[in-house]
Structures are given as structure tokens and as C-alpha cells.
Design a protein around this motif. Structure first.
Motif, PDB file in Angstrom:
ATOM      1  N   ILE A  69       0.817  -1.204   0.000  1.00 35.77           N
ATOM      2  CA  ILE A  69       0.000   0.000   0.000  1.00 35.77           C
ATOM      3  C   ILE A  69       0.859   1.266   0.000  1.00 35.77           C
ATOM      4  N   GLY A  70       1.918   1.318   0.785  1.00 34.37           N
ATOM      5  CA  GLY A  70       2.683   2.545   0.894  1.00 34.37           C
ATOM      6  C   GLY A  70       4.161   2.445   0.585  1.00 34.37           C
ATOM      7  N   HIS A  71       4.640   1.258   0.125  1.00 33.08           N
ATOM      8  CA  HIS A  71       6.076   1.082  -0.056  1.00 33.08           C
ATOM      9  C   HIS A  71       6.396   0.241  -1.289  1.00 33.08           C
ATOM     10  N   LEU A  89       0.656  -4.236   7.960  1.00 35.60           N
ATOM     11  CA  LEU A  89      -0.216  -4.893   8.931  1.00 35.60           C
ATOM     12  C   LEU A  89      -1.666  -4.537   8.619  1.00 35.60           C
ATOM     13  N   ARG A  90      -2.503  -5.562   8.435  1.00 35.89           N
ATOM     14  CA  ARG A  90      -3.917  -5.311   8.119  1.00 35.89           C
ATOM     15  C   ARG A  90      -4.762  -6.511   8.510  1.00 35.89           C
ATOM     16  N   PRO A  91      -6.010  -6.297   8.881  1.00 42.18           N
ATOM     17  CA  PRO A  91      -6.883  -7.382   9.345  1.00 42.18           C
ATOM     18  C   PRO A  91      -7.139  -8.475   8.307  1.00 42.18           C
ATOM     19  N   GLN A  92      -7.005  -8.177   7.005  1.00 41.57           N
ATOM     20  CA  GLN A  92      -7.244  -9.180   5.967  1.00 41.57           C
ATOM     21  C   GLN A  92      -6.328 -10.396   6.117  1.00 41.57           C
ATOM     22  N   LEU A  93      -5.190 -10.224   6.782  1.00 41.06           N
ATOM     23  CA  LEU A  93      -4.274 -11.349   6.987  1.00 41.06           C
ATOM     24  C   LEU A  93      -4.957 -12.483   7.749  1.00 41.06           C
ATOM     25  N   GLN A  94      -5.863 -12.138   8.675  1.00 47.23           N
ATOM     26  CA  GLN A  94      -6.591 -13.168   9.425  1.00 47.23           C
ATOM     27  C   GLN A  94      -7.509 -13.974   8.512  1.00 47.23           C
ATOM     28  N   ARG A  95      -8.078 -13.329   7.500  1.00 47.77           N
ATOM     29  CA  ARG A  95      -8.988 -14.033   6.585  1.00 47.77           C
ATOM     30  C   ARG A  95      -8.243 -14.974   5.650  1.00 47.77           C
ATOM     31  N   VAL A  96      -7.055 -14.566   5.185  1.00 44.21           N
ATOM     32  CA  VAL A  96      -6.326 -15.411   4.235  1.00 44.21           C
ATOM     33  C   VAL A  96      -5.454 -16.460   4.920  1.00 44.21           C
ATOM     34  N   TYR A 109       1.887 -19.153  14.258  1.00 44.57           N
ATOM     35  CA  TYR A 109       1.875 -17.769  13.771  1.00 44.57           C
ATOM     36  C   TYR A 109       0.501 -17.094  13.822  1.00 44.57           C
ATOM     37  N   GLY A 110      -0.522 -17.800  14.226  1.00 44.52           N
ATOM     38  CA  GLY A 110      -1.873 -17.257  14.152  1.00 44.52           C
ATOM     39  C   GLY A 110      -2.356 -16.497  15.364  1.00 44.52           C
ATOM     40  N   SER A 111      -1.494 -16.289  16.359  1.00 48.40           N
ATOM     41  CA  SER A 111      -1.951 -15.676  17.605  1.00 48.40           C
ATOM     42  C   SER A 111      -2.084 -14.154  17.548  1.00 48.40           C
ATOM     43  N   SER A 112      -1.454 -13.508  16.564  1.00 48.36           N
ATOM     44  CA  SER A 112      -1.542 -12.045  16.472  1.00 48.36           C
ATOM     45  C   SER A 112      -1.357 -11.605  15.023  1.00 48.36           C
ATOM     46  N   LEU A 113      -1.793 -10.402  14.734  1.00 43.45           N
ATOM     47  CA  LEU A 113      -1.599  -9.851  13.396  1.00 43.45           C
ATOM     48  C   LEU A 113      -0.111  -9.700  13.072  1.00 43.45           C
ATOM     49  N   GLU A 114       0.693  -9.359  14.084  1.00 41.72           N
ATOM     50  CA  GLU A 114       2.128  -9.210  13.863  1.00 41.72           C
ATOM     51  C   GLU A 114       2.767 -10.542  13.450  1.00 41.72           C
ATOM     52  N   SER A 115       2.381 -11.630  14.094  1.00 48.40           N
ATOM     53  CA  SER A 115       2.907 -12.957  13.736  1.00 48.40           C
ATOM     54  C   SER A 115       2.422 -13.381  12.357  1.00 48.40           C
ATOM     55  N   LEU A 116       1.166 -13.086  12.048  1.00 46.73           N
ATOM     56  CA  LEU A 116       0.643 -13.400  10.720  1.00 46.73           C
ATOM     57  C   LEU A 116       1.378 -12.599   9.642  1.00 46.73           C
ATOM     58  N   ARG A 163      15.365 -12.757   6.282  1.00 44.51           N
ATOM     59  CA  ARG A 163      15.762 -11.625   7.117  1.00 44.51           C
ATOM     60  C   ARG A 163      14.646 -10.599   7.051  1.00 44.51           C
ATOM     61  N   PHE A 164      14.350  -9.993   8.196  1.00 41.35           N
ATOM     62  CA  PHE A 164      13.277  -9.009   8.288  1.00 41.35           C
ATOM     63  C   PHE A 164      13.831  -7.616   8.537  1.00 41.35           C
ATOM     64  N   LEU A 165      13.170  -6.634   7.961  1.00 44.47           N
ATOM     65  CA  LEU A 165      13.443  -5.231   8.251  1.00 44.47           C
ATOM     66  C   LEU A 165      12.112  -4.566   8.581  1.00 44.47           C
ATOM     67  N   ASN A 166      12.024  -3.942   9.739  1.00 46.50           N
ATOM     68  CA  ASN A 166      10.834  -3.181  10.089  1.00 46.50           C
ATOM     69  C   ASN A 166      10.981  -1.796   9.483  1.00 46.50           C
ATOM     70  N   ILE A 167      10.130  -1.498   8.513  1.00 49.06           N
ATOM     71  CA  ILE A 167      10.188  -0.190   7.869  1.00 49.06           C
ATOM     72  C   ILE A 167       9.561   0.867   8.781  1.00 49.06           C
ATOM     73  N   ASN A 168       8.458   0.509   9.396  1.00 50.26           N
ATOM     74  CA  ASN A 168       7.827   1.353  10.415  1.00 50.26           C
ATOM     75  C   ASN A 168       6.994   0.434  11.299  1.00 50.26           C
ATOM     76  N   ALA A 169       6.184   0.991  12.181  1.00 52.32           N
ATOM     77  CA  ALA A 169       5.432   0.178  13.135  1.00 52.32           C
ATOM     78  C   ALA A 169       4.452  -0.776  12.462  1.00 52.32           C
ATOM     79  N   ASP A 170       3.998  -0.450  11.247  1.00 52.75           N
ATOM     80  CA  ASP A 170       2.981  -1.259  10.571  1.00 52.75           C
ATOM     81  C   ASP A 170       3.471  -1.961   9.314  1.00 52.75           C
ATOM     82  N   THR A 171       4.724  -1.774   8.919  1.00 49.23           N
ATOM     83  CA  THR A 171       5.203  -2.308   7.646  1.00 49.23           C
ATOM     84  C   THR A 171       6.448  -3.149   7.853  1.00 49.23           C
TER      85      THR A 171
END
Length: 180
Positions: A69-71, A89-96, A109-116, A163-171
Motif C-alpha cells: 500500500i505505501g512502499h 499490517l492489516r486485518p485481511q491477513l486473518q482471513r487469508v 503464527y496465528g496468535s496475532s496480526l504481527e505474527s501473521l 531476514r526481516f526489516l521493520n520499515i515502520n510500526a505497521d510495515t
């Protein structure tokens, strides 16, 4: 914001998709990828596509591209198999999640949106790195049974280090590199 970083022999670049008035999201994504390619490769770099739609460089280096969406993000390597995914990070992850994660993976991995979000970006980055059309996300890509910092993911008989990079709190950005 634009950043370029190195991870082993992989160069990773990402940037915010600027909100340019009167342009579509797709146009902003294309412009952001072009700006990254100019900075990371050269203004003359030609990015083509395979018949399957995967990006390729005319100079033989390996490239993977992602946008959300933004990157926008690019991963480059001289050889090997790489993949990149950037996601918000978005709620649609729970649906898919039930379609892309196995039952065991859902438990881990299903316990939180961050893990998803971590699971989703791993699956997408490894899918791109594997380069096998039709590879099933839920059954063909196996995430580790615990969520570690730099996990090893298996797909199609190969291992990939993520390897992960946190771009911001939601990305979150994930790069997958085939393990030697």
C-alpha cells in the motif's frame, strides 16, 4: 524516505510511495521502483519480465521486486535465488491465513496480526525466491515450528534464510535467500 542496505551479498532497497497528486497507486508503485532501480543499479537499467511475470535484469543480476500500500522494495544479488516481500499490517491477513498457512503454522503464527504478517511475508518472499509457478503456499512452503529472528524456510526441497526489516510500526519487509 528511501534506504539501501546490504545483507550478505544481497542489496535491499525500499522507499515510501510518495503521494503524487493525480496519479494512480500503480503509477506511484512504478515510479518508486524506477527510482530505486536508478539508485541501486543505474538510470539505464532495463528491468524486463519472464513469461511467468518475474522481473529480470538485462545484465544477468538477480532481482526481486515488491510493493504494498505505501512502499516499494527491490532485492538484488549477483547470483542465487532471492525473493522480497513488503507488506503492511492489516486485518485481511486473518482471513487469508487458513489458505496460506498449514494447521501447524496457524498454531505458531496465528496468535496475532504481527505474527501473521511475519508468516505472510516469509511465504511470499520464499515463493518468489523458489521461482516455481504453482507452488502451494500452505503445503509447499514450510515455515519453522518456532518464530525465530532469521528463520530457515523450506520450499521445493530447498532451504531459504529469511531476514526481516521493520520499515515502520505497521510495515515489514522480508528477504529470502537460498541457503547454500
Amino acid at each position: 524516505m528511501q534506504r539501501i542496505e546490504k545483507w550478505a551479498d544481497v542489496t535491499i532497497g525500499y522507499r515510501t510511495i510518495d503521494l503524487i497528486p493525480e496519479t494512480s497507486r500503480r503509477q506511484r508503485e512504478t515510479l518508486a521502483v524506477r527510482q530505486l532501480a536508478d539508485a541501486m543499479i543505474s538510470p539505464d537499467a532495463e528491468i524486463g519480465h519472464t513469461p511467468e511475470g518475474a522481473p529480470v535484469l538485462s545484465d544477468g543480476r538477480i532481482i526481486s521486486i515488491s510493493h504494498s500500500i505505501g512502499h516499494a522494495a527491490i532485492a538484488l544479488a549477483d547470483s542465487g535465488r532471492i525473493g522480497i516481500d513488503v507488506e503492511t499490517l492489516r486485518p485481511q491477513l486473518q482471513r487469508v491465513a487458513p489458505r496460506v498457512l498449514s494447521e501447524t503454522e496457524l498454531q505458531v503464527y496465528g496468535s496475532s496480526l504481527e505474527s501473521l504478517l511475519r508468516a505472510w511475508t516469509m511465504k511470499e518472499a520464499v515463493y518468489k525466491a523458489a521461482g516455481k509457478a504453482g507452488l502451494e503456499l500452505a503445503s509447499g512452503i514450510k515455515l519453522p515450528e518456532n518464530d525465530t529472528e532469521n528463520p530457515i524456510v523450506e520450499a521445493d526441497g530447498q532451504a531459504y534464510t529469511c531476514r526481516f526489516l521493520n520499515i515502520n510500526a505497521d510495515t515489514l519487509l522480508c528477504v529470502a535467500r537460498q541457503t547454500d
